[in-house]
Design a protein around this motif. Structure first.
Motif, short mmCIF file in Angstrom:
data_model
loop_
_atom_site.label_atom_id
_atom_site.label_comp_id
_atom_site.label_asym_id
_atom_site.label_seq_id
_atom_site.Cartn_x
_atom_site.Cartn_y
_atom_site.Cartn_z
N TYR A 243 1.00 -1.22 0.03
CA TYR A 243 0.00 -0.09 -0.03
C TYR A 243 0.99 1.34 -0.10
O TYR A 243 2.07 1.31 0.60
CB TYR A 243 -0.98 0.03 1.26
N VAL A 244 0.24 2.30 -0.62
CA VAL A 244 1.12 3.58 -0.82
C VAL A 244 0.42 4.71 -0.10
O VAL A 244 -0.98 4.89 -0.25
CB VAL A 244 1.68 3.72 -1.96
N GLN A 245 0.85 5.59 0.53
CA GLN A 245 0.08 6.71 0.96
C GLN A 245 0.92 7.87 0.83
O GLN A 245 2.18 8.33 1.34
CB GLN A 245 0.27 6.66 2.82
N HIS B 147 9.67 -8.44 -1.65
CA HIS B 147 10.35 -7.07 -1.73
C HIS B 147 9.86 -6.21 -3.08
O HIS B 147 9.58 -6.67 -4.03
CB HIS B 147 12.00 -7.03 -2.09
N LEU B 148 9.93 -4.74 -2.44
CA LEU B 148 9.21 -3.78 -3.54
C LEU B 148 10.18 -3.23 -4.47
O LEU B 148 11.35 -2.84 -3.65
CB LEU B 148 8.13 -2.80 -2.90
N TYR C 158 5.25 3.74 2.10
CA TYR C 158 4.94 2.64 1.45
C TYR C 158 4.88 1.52 2.72
O TYR C 158 5.64 1.42 3.46
CB TYR C 158 6.14 2.11 0.55
N PHE C 159 3.74 0.93 2.72
CA PHE C 159 3.30 -0.31 3.68
C PHE C 159 3.37 -1.52 3.06
O PHE C 159 2.69 -1.73 1.97
CB PHE C 159 2.05 -0.06 4.38
N THR D 137 9.28 5.80 4.65
CA THR D 137 9.08 6.79 3.93
C THR D 137 10.21 6.99 2.75
O THR D 137 11.31 6.79 3.32
CB THR D 137 9.22 8.03 4.97
N VAL D 138 9.66 7.36 1.58
CA VAL D 138 10.66 7.41 0.44
C VAL D 138 10.59 8.89 0.04
O VAL D 138 9.45 9.45 -0.36
CB VAL D 138 10.39 6.40 -0.57
#
Lengths: 113, 114
Positions: free
Chosen positions: A36-38, A74-75, A88-89, A108-109
């Motif tokens: 998931y992305v925020q 892994h992303l 990113y979660f 946090t990216v």
């Protein structure tokens, strides 16, 4: 119980750099795996998912492969953009029809131009 | 997709008081979930709410502290009772889309207890 361990950040990259965020999990049975992305100021959104071993989820240039042998998801993205700056979660659900999610700590990216 | 509206989006509350958070979905859903995201931490599931039955709470969460209502298939409320500063968190509502493909999240309610 189920758990997710996620690489901690923050991560700061330059545009067009390669991004990897590590995620490993502990679960019984056949979990489904998610990223998931925020984005800043927005709610959580599904980025990609995989529901069985060796499945590869992909979206917006991001990919993740469900590796049962290493219990990992892994992303990766080959060339990040400033617009990829977000939290990113990694998450898992006990099965493909159960959405009680267990989340990783979040990474946090920040991508700099 | 499901569109979820959460109210309020944020609030600052006095300790000892209670706050009720509303979650409205634009379609009928079977299961609704409530999560908490404490500052700097990940999301933790509080409970699962099904229409017509008592909510199911996860370990560490109790009904007296977090009573939940689920009066119909499009609406749920979470109450944070007798608040303390430790309850300062973002509270999120989530639903599955009924086709077993995705979970959707509301924008969250940012609660600060002073």
């Amino acid at each position: 119980g189920n758990s997710v361990t996620q690489m901690e950040g923050p991560v700061t990259l330059s545009e067009e750099a390669f991004l990897t965020i590590n995620c490993t999990y502990t679960a019984t049975g056949y979990p489904s795996l998610f990223w998931y992305v925020q984005y800043p100021g927005e709610g959580l959104q599904l980025l990609l998912k995989a529901t069985k071993a060796d499945d590869k989820g992909s979206n917006k240039g991001f990919e993740a492969t469900y590796r049962k042998e290493t219990t990992s998801f892994h992303l990766e993205k080959g060339s990040v953009q400033v617009s990829d700056s977000a939290v990113y979660f990694c998450a898992l659900s006990p099965s493909s029809n159960d959405y009680k999610l267990s989340f990783g700590a979040g990474t946090t990216v920040t991508v700099r131009a | 997709s499901a569109v979820i509206s959460q109210k309020p989006s944020r609030d600052i509350c006095q300790r000892g008081t209670s706050l009720t958070i509303q979650c409205q979905v634009d379609s009928q859903v079977t299961m609704m979930f409530w999560y908490r995201q404490q500052p700097g931490q990940s999301l933790t599931l509080i409970a699962t709410a099904n229409q017509g039955s008592e909510a199911t709470y996860e370990s560490g969460f109790v009904i007296d502290k977090f009573p939940i209502s689920r009066p119909n298939l499009t609406f749920s409320t979470l109450t944070v009772s007798n608040m303390s500063p430790e309850d300062s968190s973002i509270y999120l509502c989530s639903v599955d889309n009924g086709r077993n493909t995705e979970a959707f999240f509301g924008q969250g309610t940012r609660l600060t207890v002073v």
